[in-house]
Design a protein around this motif. Structure first.
Motif, short mmCIF file in Angstrom:
data_model
loop_
_atom_site.label_atom_id
_atom_site.label_comp_id
_atom_site.label_asym_id
_atom_site.label_seq_id
_atom_site.Cartn_x
_atom_site.Cartn_y
_atom_site.Cartn_z
N THR A 124 13.72 0.00 2.58
CA THR A 124 12.79 0.21 1.46
C THR A 124 11.69 -0.85 1.46
OG1 THR A 124 14.52 1.21 0.09
CG2 THR A 124 12.59 0.34 -1.05
N VAL A 125 12.07 -2.11 1.61
CA VAL A 125 11.10 -3.20 1.57
C VAL A 125 10.16 -3.13 2.77
CG1 VAL A 125 10.82 -5.70 1.65
CG2 VAL A 125 12.61 -4.70 0.24
N LEU A 126 10.69 -2.84 3.96
CA LEU A 126 9.83 -2.76 5.14
C LEU A 126 8.80 -1.64 5.00
CD1 LEU A 126 12.45 -3.39 7.97
CD2 LEU A 126 10.64 -4.93 7.21
N GLY A 127 9.12 -0.62 4.20
CA GLY A 127 8.15 0.43 3.95
C GLY A 127 6.94 -0.04 3.18
N PHE A 128 7.09 -1.16 2.45
CA PHE A 128 5.96 -1.70 1.68
C PHE A 128 4.86 -2.25 2.58
CE2 PHE A 128 9.15 -2.83 -1.91
CZ PHE A 128 9.14 -1.51 -2.33
N ALA A 129 5.15 -2.43 3.87
CA ALA A 129 4.14 -2.94 4.80
C ALA A 129 2.96 -1.98 4.93
CB ALA A 129 4.76 -3.18 6.18
N ARG A 130 3.12 -0.75 4.43
CA ARG A 130 2.03 0.23 4.49
C ARG A 130 0.75 -0.30 3.86
NH1 ARG A 130 4.60 3.63 1.94
NH2 ARG A 130 3.76 3.30 -0.15
N THR A 131 0.88 -1.08 2.78
CA THR A 131 -0.28 -1.63 2.09
C THR A 131 -1.14 -2.47 3.03
OG1 THR A 131 0.95 -1.70 0.02
CG2 THR A 131 -1.03 -3.06 0.15
N PHE A 132 -0.51 -3.27 3.86
CA PHE A 132 -1.25 -4.18 4.74
C PHE A 132 -1.84 -3.44 5.94
CE2 PHE A 132 2.33 -6.43 2.74
CZ PHE A 132 1.59 -7.14 1.82
N PHE A 133 -1.12 -2.45 6.44
CA PHE A 133 -1.68 -1.65 7.52
C PHE A 133 -2.91 -0.89 7.05
CE2 PHE A 133 2.62 -2.01 9.50
CZ PHE A 133 2.20 -2.53 10.71
N MET A 134 -2.90 -0.45 5.80
CA MET A 134 -4.07 0.25 5.28
C MET A 134 -5.29 -0.65 5.26
SD MET A 134 -2.73 2.80 2.26
CE MET A 134 -4.39 3.48 2.12
N THR A 135 -5.08 -1.94 4.98
CA THR A 135 -6.19 -2.89 5.03
C THR A 135 -6.76 -2.99 6.44
OG1 THR A 135 -5.31 -4.21 3.20
CG2 THR A 135 -6.86 -5.30 4.69
N LEU A 136 -5.87 -3.12 7.44
CA LEU A 136 -6.31 -3.24 8.83
C LEU A 136 -7.04 -1.98 9.29
CD1 LEU A 136 -3.17 -4.93 10.43
CD2 LEU A 136 -5.31 -6.01 9.77
N PHE A 137 -6.47 -0.82 8.98
CA PHE A 137 -7.08 0.42 9.43
C PHE A 137 -8.39 0.72 8.69
CE2 PHE A 137 -2.51 1.76 10.49
CZ PHE A 137 -2.62 1.22 11.76
N ALA A 138 -8.47 0.28 7.43
CA ALA A 138 -9.72 0.47 6.69
C ALA A 138 -10.85 -0.32 7.34
CB ALA A 138 -9.54 0.03 5.24
N ILE A 139 -10.52 -1.47 7.91
CA ILE A 139 -11.53 -2.29 8.61
C ILE A 139 -11.97 -1.60 9.90
CG2 ILE A 139 -11.94 -4.48 9.79
CD1 ILE A 139 -9.83 -5.71 7.88
N VAL A 140 -10.99 -1.14 10.67
CA VAL A 140 -11.28 -0.59 12.00
C VAL A 140 -11.88 0.81 11.91
CG1 VAL A 140 -10.26 0.09 14.21
CG2 VAL A 140 -9.46 -1.98 13.05
N LEU A 141 -11.28 1.67 11.08
CA LEU A 141 -11.67 3.08 11.06
C LEU A 141 -12.73 3.41 10.02
CD1 LEU A 141 -8.11 4.65 11.48
CD2 LEU A 141 -9.81 4.17 13.25
#
Length: 324
Positions: A124-141
């Motif tokens: 459950t907690v590892l699923g919260f990493a989605r927030t940070f990946f969204m930041t990275l992908f928002a920068i790149v994409l």
């Protein structure tokens, strides 16, 4: 009398005084409170969904569980899908739907596998990493500009993820922890694609492709790994389909009633639910590192959402200040 009941010639059951008082008090609550209440129910149902997946995964292959879940959700959604035909199958972004379906399939496969093999609180907690990946992908994409505050929160959040994964701990490298994090990355990409798709397609179109296509992708693997179902399997799978659909509906209702910035932090109540369910039904106590990592991830995520809220308010105020 309810208009629908009037059309059918059926009387509307009289509301009890207690029910009327509860409805009146509910109507008086602010919209954001409505949203928070719906969000709390949604997070509980999502956690129950994960627990059902974990229970089923002890005997059935993950692709069998995932395929049956998708087709059950499609069956529940069938009335809405069929009412929209043939428009529900028309899309202006077939390639985006294809990419979204592939990523969502990977996210669900890896995410469900992690739920089955890891302690419920950890997955459950590892699923919260989605927030940070969204930041990275928002920068790149999406070419979004990210300041030092969001970068710092992203880095700190990943430190929390590493603490939970413990790649150099006594258990060594855990492939399922990596799958949970990779599933979060895929889910973040799905969310990024969804931003584009919603600009060109109707919600019913998105629902149709989501409900059906993933099930068909998993179907060959489901057939290969098929295990005969017991009566308990049928009951749990039926519950999984209903709970999954209900969780999605409650989540949609929460976002409809309340502001996204207000609702988002309550997603972290999943760790509370997951801890209790893990202890009560699976006899597994979350480790200290899970709580430490969860605290870091949640704090970094809340700070990221706070900065986004501040940034949004500034962008809304600046044009007014410059106005003549």
């Amino acid at each position: 009398m309810n208009p629908r009941d009037a059309d059918k010639g059926l009387p509307t059951p009289p509301a009890t005084p207690l029910l009327r008082r509860l409805k009146h008090k509910w109507a008086q609550l602010p919209a954001n409170v409505h949203g928070i209440m719906w969000a709390l129910v949604a997070t509980l149902l999502f956690t129950v969904m994960a627990a059902l997946v974990k229970a089923l995964g002890e005997r059935l292959h993950v692709t069998q569980v995932l395929t049956i879940r998708q087709f059950l959700m499609a069956a529940i959604s069938a009335p809405a899908i069929t009412r929209g035909l043939p428009g529900s199958l028309k899309t202006r972004a077939p390639l985006l739907h294809l990419a979204r379906t592939g990523l969502a399939s990977g996210a669900m496969f890896m995410g469900f596998s992690a739920v089955i093999e890891l302690p419920l609180a950890d997955s459950t907690v590892l699923g919260f990493a989605r927030t940070f990946f969204m930041t990275l992908f928002a920068i790149v994409l999406l070419k979004e500009v990210v300041g030092i505050h969001r970068w710092a929160a992203t880095i700190i959040g990943f430190i929390g993820v590493v603490i939970i994964m413990q790649p150099t701990g006594e258990a060594g490298f855990n492939i399922y922890s990596l799958m949970a994090v990779t599933a979060s990355a895929c889910a973040a990409l799905v969310a990024i694609i969804l931003r584009r798709v919603t600009q060109v397609d109707q919600p019913i179109t998105i629902l149709t492709y989501q409900a059906v296509s993933i099930g068909f992708i998993m179907l060959p693997f489901c057939i290969y790994y098929w295990q005969p179902l017991t009566m308990m399997d049928v009951i749990l799978l039926g519950a999984l389909g209903c709970v999954s659909w209900s969780a999605q509906m409650c989540n949609i209702r929460a976002l409809r009633e309340g502001e996204a910035a207000v609702i988002a932090p309550f997603d972290y109540t999943r760790i509370v639910y997951a801890s209790f369910i893990s202890i009560l039904f699976f006899g597994v106590w979350p480790s200290l590192t899970t709580y430490i990592g969860a605290s870091i991830i949640i704090a970094a995520s809340l700070y990221t959402m706070h900065r986004e809220s501040v940034r949004g308010k500034r962008q809304a105020v600046v044009p007014e200040d410059k106005a003549p």
